[in-house]
Write a protein that holds these residues in place. Structure first.
Motif, PDB file in Angstrom:
ATOM      1  N   LEU A 266       0.805  -1.169  -0.130  1.00  9.01           N
ATOM      2  CA  LEU A 266       0.150  -0.160   0.013  1.00  9.01           C
ATOM      3  C   LEU A 266       0.478   1.283   0.405  1.00  9.01           C
ATOM      4  N   LEU A 267       1.786   1.512   0.951  1.00  9.59           N
ATOM      5  CA  LEU A 267       2.641   2.479   0.622  1.00  9.59           C
ATOM      6  C   LEU A 267       3.471   2.282  -0.608  1.00  9.59           C
ATOM      7  N   GLY A 268       3.496   1.552  -1.353  1.00  7.62           N
ATOM      8  CA  GLY A 268       4.715   1.839  -3.296  1.00  7.62           C
ATOM      9  C   GLY A 268       6.120   1.370  -2.281  1.00  7.62           C
ATOM     10  N   MET A 269       6.110   0.462  -1.696  1.00  5.12           N
ATOM     11  CA  MET A 269       7.419  -0.277  -1.395  1.00  5.12           C
ATOM     12  C   MET A 269       7.647  -1.121  -2.033  1.00  5.12           C
ATOM     13  N   GLN A 270       8.227  -1.462  -2.752  1.00  2.00           N
ATOM     14  CA  GLN A 270       7.606  -2.316  -4.451  1.00  2.00           C
ATOM     15  C   GLN A 270       8.741  -3.763  -4.540  1.00  2.00           C
ATOM     16  N   ASN A 271       9.637  -2.889  -3.294  1.00  2.00           N
ATOM     17  CA  ASN A 271      11.199  -4.057  -3.474  1.00  2.00           C
ATOM     18  C   ASN A 271      11.437  -4.621  -1.995  1.00  2.00           C
ATOM     19  N   THR A 272      10.256  -4.796  -0.972  1.00  2.00           N
ATOM     20  CA  THR A 272      10.427  -5.193  -0.006  1.00  2.00           C
ATOM     21  C   THR A 272       9.502  -6.643   0.185  1.00  2.00           C
ATOM     22  N   HIS A 273      10.149  -7.393   1.296  1.00  2.00           N
ATOM     23  CA  HIS A 273       9.508  -8.340   1.559  1.00  2.00           C
ATOM     24  C   HIS A 273       9.896  -8.768   3.293  1.00  2.00           C
ATOM     25  N   PHE A 274       9.018  -9.256   4.453  1.00  2.00           N
ATOM     26  CA  PHE A 274       9.219  -8.867   5.169  1.00  2.00           C
ATOM     27  C   PHE A 274       8.759 -10.243   5.570  1.00  2.00           C
TER      28      PHE A 274
ATOM     29  N   THR B   3      14.982  -5.373   1.933  1.00  2.00           N
ATOM     30  CA  THR B   3      14.613  -3.949   1.421  1.00  2.00           C
ATOM     31  C   THR B   3      15.098  -3.359   0.619  1.00  2.00           C
ATOM     32  N   THR B   4      14.575  -2.652   0.542  1.00  2.00           N
ATOM     33  CA  THR B   4      15.613  -1.375  -0.097  1.00  2.00           C
ATOM     34  C   THR B   4      15.594  -0.147   0.111  1.00  2.00           C
ATOM     35  N   ALA B   5      16.484   0.678  -0.339  1.00  2.00           N
ATOM     36  CA  ALA B   5      17.003   2.059   0.938  1.00  2.00           C
ATOM     37  C   ALA B   5      15.977   3.142   0.311  1.00  2.00           C
ATOM     38  N   ARG B   6      15.410   3.426  -1.244  1.00  2.00           N
ATOM     39  CA  ARG B   6      14.061   3.817  -1.502  1.00  2.00           C
ATOM     40  C   ARG B   6      13.298   2.954  -0.952  1.00  2.00           C
ATOM     41  N   ASP B   7      12.778   2.039  -0.405  1.00  2.00           N
ATOM     42  CA  ASP B   7      11.399   1.460   0.132  1.00  2.00           C
ATOM     43  C   ASP B   7      11.388   2.144   1.466  1.00  2.00           C
ATOM     44  N   LEU B   8      12.424   2.028   1.931  1.00  2.00           N
ATOM     45  CA  LEU B   8      12.962   2.854   3.622  1.00  2.00           C
ATOM     46  C   LEU B   8      12.282   4.266   3.654  1.00  2.00           C
ATOM     47  N   ALA B   9      12.768   4.764   2.530  1.00  2.00           N
ATOM     48  CA  ALA B   9      12.511   6.656   2.619  1.00  2.00           C
ATOM     49  C   ALA B   9      11.656   6.571   2.322  1.00  2.00           C
ATOM     50  N   LEU B  10      10.870   5.788   1.640  1.00  2.00           N
ATOM     51  CA  LEU B  10       8.768   5.546   1.549  1.00  2.00           C
ATOM     52  C   LEU B  10       8.197   5.371   2.755  1.00  2.00           C
ATOM     53  N   LEU B  11       9.397   4.759   3.482  1.00  2.00           N
ATOM     54  CA  LEU B  11       8.294   4.422   4.636  1.00  2.00           C
ATOM     55  C   LEU B  11       7.930   5.177   5.636  1.00  2.00           C
ATOM     56  N   ALA B  12       9.554   5.303   5.317  1.00  2.00           N
ATOM     57  CA  ALA B  12      10.243   6.998   6.641  1.00  2.00           C
ATOM     58  C   ALA B  12       9.203   8.318   6.623  1.00  2.00           C
ATOM     59  N   GLN B  13       8.925   8.282   5.600  1.00  2.00           N
ATOM     60  CA  GLN B  13       7.692   9.720   5.617  1.00  2.00           C
ATOM     61  C   GLN B  13       6.216   9.133   5.414  1.00  2.00           C
ATOM     62  N   ALA B  14       5.911   7.942   4.968  1.00  2.00           N
ATOM     63  CA  ALA B  14       4.597   7.780   5.879  1.00  2.00           C
ATOM     64  C   ALA B  14       5.146   8.122   7.496  1.00  2.00           C
ATOM     65  N   THR B  15       5.570   7.364   7.563  1.00  2.00           N
ATOM     66  CA  THR B  15       5.677   7.394   9.217  1.00  2.00           C
ATOM     67  C   THR B  15       5.896   8.905  10.072  1.00  2.00           C
ATOM     68  N   ILE B  16       6.250   9.632   9.000  1.00  2.00           N
ATOM     69  CA  ILE B  16       6.765  10.677   9.470  1.00  2.00           C
ATOM     70  C   ILE B  16       5.093  12.174   9.463  1.00  2.00           C
ATOM     71  N   TYR B  17       4.360  12.026   8.670  1.00  2.00           N
ATOM     72  CA  TYR B  17       3.230  12.457   7.820  1.00  2.00           C
ATOM     73  C   TYR B  17       1.987  11.229   8.525  1.00  2.00           C
ATOM     74  N   ASP B  18       2.335  10.487   8.269  1.00  2.00           N
ATOM     75  CA  ASP B  18       0.939  10.226   8.647  1.00  2.00           C
ATOM     76  C   ASP B  18       0.846   9.458  10.262  1.00  2.00           C
ATOM     77  N   HIS B  19       1.623   9.740  10.704  1.00  2.00           N
ATOM     78  CA  HIS B  19       0.696   8.954  12.435  1.00  2.00           C
ATOM     79  C   HIS B  19       1.935  10.618  13.447  1.00  2.00           C
ATOM     80  N   PRO B  20       2.146  11.753  12.750  1.00  2.00           N
ATOM     81  CA  PRO B  20       2.448  12.937  13.462  1.00  2.00           C
ATOM     82  C   PRO B  20       2.208  12.663  15.400  1.00  2.00           C
TER      83      PRO B  20
END
Length: 393
Positions: free
Chosen positions: A160-168, A181-198
Motif C-alpha cells: 500500500l505504501l508503494g514499497m515495491q522491493n520489500t518483503h518481511f 528491502t531497499t533504501a528507496r523503500d525505507l525512505a518511503l516508509l520513513a516518509q509515511a511514518t512522519i506524515y501519517d502519524h505525527p
C-alpha cells in the motif's frame, strides 16, 4: 519566477526580462558533486516533495536488520489511529516473546518480564528507542495472533505504501531468508511514518527510555550531535552491516537519508551526516505556487461571469537548488475557447514549471470557482461573437 504564456510581451517587458536574465547569469548557482558515501546502498530525499537528491544502489534488495521495526511501529500506529488499539491497552508478554527477544536472546531487548502485561505505548517506546525484539514480538502477537500473521500485515502495508522491493518475514529484522528491502523503500516508509502519524513520530526523537529499572539510550547517535535530527531508526546484524534511517528538519526543509551496509556505528552516523549536510547546504523546499490563488483571468463565453480565474487547487511545492526560486520558469497554455458552465477544479489549460531546462512540475490549470451559464439571449449573442471571431481569425 519568470512567467511565460500565450500572450504577447511588450518591448518594456522584454527589456526587463533580458535584464533579469543577465542578472541570473551573474548569479549562477554552483552545486558540487554529491559526497562519496561508504555504504552498500543509500538515498537522500526531500520528505515533503519526495524528490530524490542523491541515490546509489537505492533499489538493491538488502537485509534491513532492526530498520524493520519502523514498519512494526507504523502498523501499531495505524491500529491506534483506526481505534482498533489503545495506547493504554495491556499486552501480555508471552514466554515465546521473552525467549526469542528477551535478555537471553543475544539481541537488543527492552528487558520485559515474561507473563506480565505492558501498555502499548511503553512497548512502542521499547521498539523505537530501545529497539527491543521482545517488545516487537509481543506487539505482533497481540495485534495479529502470531508473528507470522503480523508479517503478512507488514507485507500488505508495504504494498500500500508503494514499497515495491520489500518483503518481511518477521517483526524484528532478525536474519531470515527473503527478509529484504531497499533504501528507496525505507525512505518511503520513513516518509509515511512522519506524515501519517505525527502524534507517534515524536517518540523517535526521545533520547532514552527507562523500563524495568533499566535506562537505555536511543541508538541513533545523530540525536545527540545535531539538533535538527529528530529520527528515525538504527539497525545492525552481521549480514546487514550498520544501517541508519535518519531525518532532520532545518529552515522549513525536511530531509530523509537512508544508509545501508556501513562498517560501524560511527560510520553510519558520519555517512548519514554527509548526506543531510549536502542536502541542506545546496537545496531548499520551495512553494512555487499557492493553491487557490489566481494565476490567470481568462475570457469565458456564455457565462454569468465574463472571466474565470485559473490556478491550482493545492500548493505546488518543489525541491530546488538554493537561490534558484527567481530562476524558475512557469509556462501556461489555455484552452482556445472556454464556455460555461464551468465547475471548480475543471481543467482548462496546462501548467509547467521548469528550471535550467528541466521540467520540475507539469499539470493542469483549473477553474478556481464555478461559472454558471448565462440566459438564452446572452448565450445566443456570445455564439454569434464566437462565429464572427472564427471567420476573422
Amino acid at each position: 519566477m519568470i512567467f511565460k504564456t500565450k500572450m504577447y510581451w511588450s518591448f518594456a517587458q522584454a527589456v526587463l526580462l533580458a535584464g533579469a536574465s543577465q542578472l541570473a547569469i551573474a548569479r549562477d548557482i554552483i552545486i558540487p558533486k554529491p559526497p562519496q558515501v561508504a555504504a552498500k546502498a543509500y538515498i537522500l530525499i526531500d520528505a515533503q516533495t519526495g524528490h530524490v537528491l542523491i541515490e546509489e544502489q537505492a533499489d538493491s534488495q538488502l537485509p534491513p536488520a532492526s530498520l524493520t521495526k519502523i514498519m512494526t511501529s507504523y502498523i501499531v500506529s495505524e491500529e491506534v489511529a483506526r481505534g482498533d488499539l489503545s495506547e493504554q491497552d495491556k499486552v501480555y508478554i508471552t514466554d515465546d516473546a521473552w525467549r526469542r527477544g528477551g535478555t537471553s536472546s543475544g539481541g537488543s531487548t527492552m528487558f520485559l518480564k515474561p507473563r506480565t502485561e505492558v501498555e502499548v505505548i511503553d512497548l512502542l517506546r521499547g521498539v523505537i528507542i530501545q529497539s527491543g525484539n521482545d517488545a516487537s514480538i509481543a506487539l505482533a502477537q497481540h495485534i495479529a495472533g502470531s508473528e507470522g500473521a503480523f508479517a503478512d500485515v507488514m507485507n500488505q502495508t508495504a504494498t500500500l505504501l508503494g514499497m515495491q522491493n520489500t518483503h518481511f518475514k518477521n517483526a524484528t529484522g532478525w536474519p531470515a531468508e527473503g527478509h529484504l528491502t531497499t533504501a528507496r523503500d525505507l525512505a518511503l516508509l520513513a516518509q509515511a511514518t512522519i506524515y501519517d502519524h505525527p502524534d507517534h513520530y515524536g517518540l523517535y526523537a526521545e533520547q532514552s527510555f527507562t523500563y524495568n529499572g533499566i535506562k537505555q539510550d536511543n541508538r541513533n547517535s545523530l540525536l545527540f550531535r545535531d539538533s535538527s535530527v529528530d529520527g528515525l531508526k538504527t539497525g545492525h546484524t552481521e549480514a546487514a552491516g550498520y544501517c541508519l534511517v535518519a531525518t532532520a528538519d532545518k529552515e522549513g526543509m525536511r530531509l530523509i537519508s537512508v544508509v545501508l551496509g556501513t562498517r560501524s556505528k560511527e560510520a553510519r552516523a558520519v555517512e548519514s551526516q554527509k548526506l543531510l549536510s549536502y542536502g541542506f547546504r545546496y537545496y531548499s523546499t520551495h512553494t512555487a505556487i499557492k493553491g487557490q490563488q489566481p494565476l490567470l483571468d481568462e475570457r469565458i463565453w456564455q457565462g454569468l461571469n465574463k472571466q474565470v480565474s485559473l490556478g491550482v487547487i493545492d500548493d505546488i511545492t518543489l525541491t530546488i537548488p538554493r537561490g534558484a526560486s527567481d530562476k524558475l520558469e512557469m509556462v501556461t497554455t489555455v484552452d482556445d475557447t472556454i464556455k460555461a458552465p464551468v465547475a471548480v477544479g475543471q481543467p482548462l489549460g496546462t501548467l509547467a514549471i521548469t528550471y535550467d531546462g528541466e521540467t520540475l512540475y507539469q499539470g493542469s490549470l483549473v477553474a478556481l470557482y464555478d461559472v454558471e451559464q448565462s440566459g438564452f439571449f446572452a448565450r445566443l449573442w456570445d455564439s454569434l461573437m464566437l462565429f464572427i471571431n472564427g471567420l476573422l481569425s
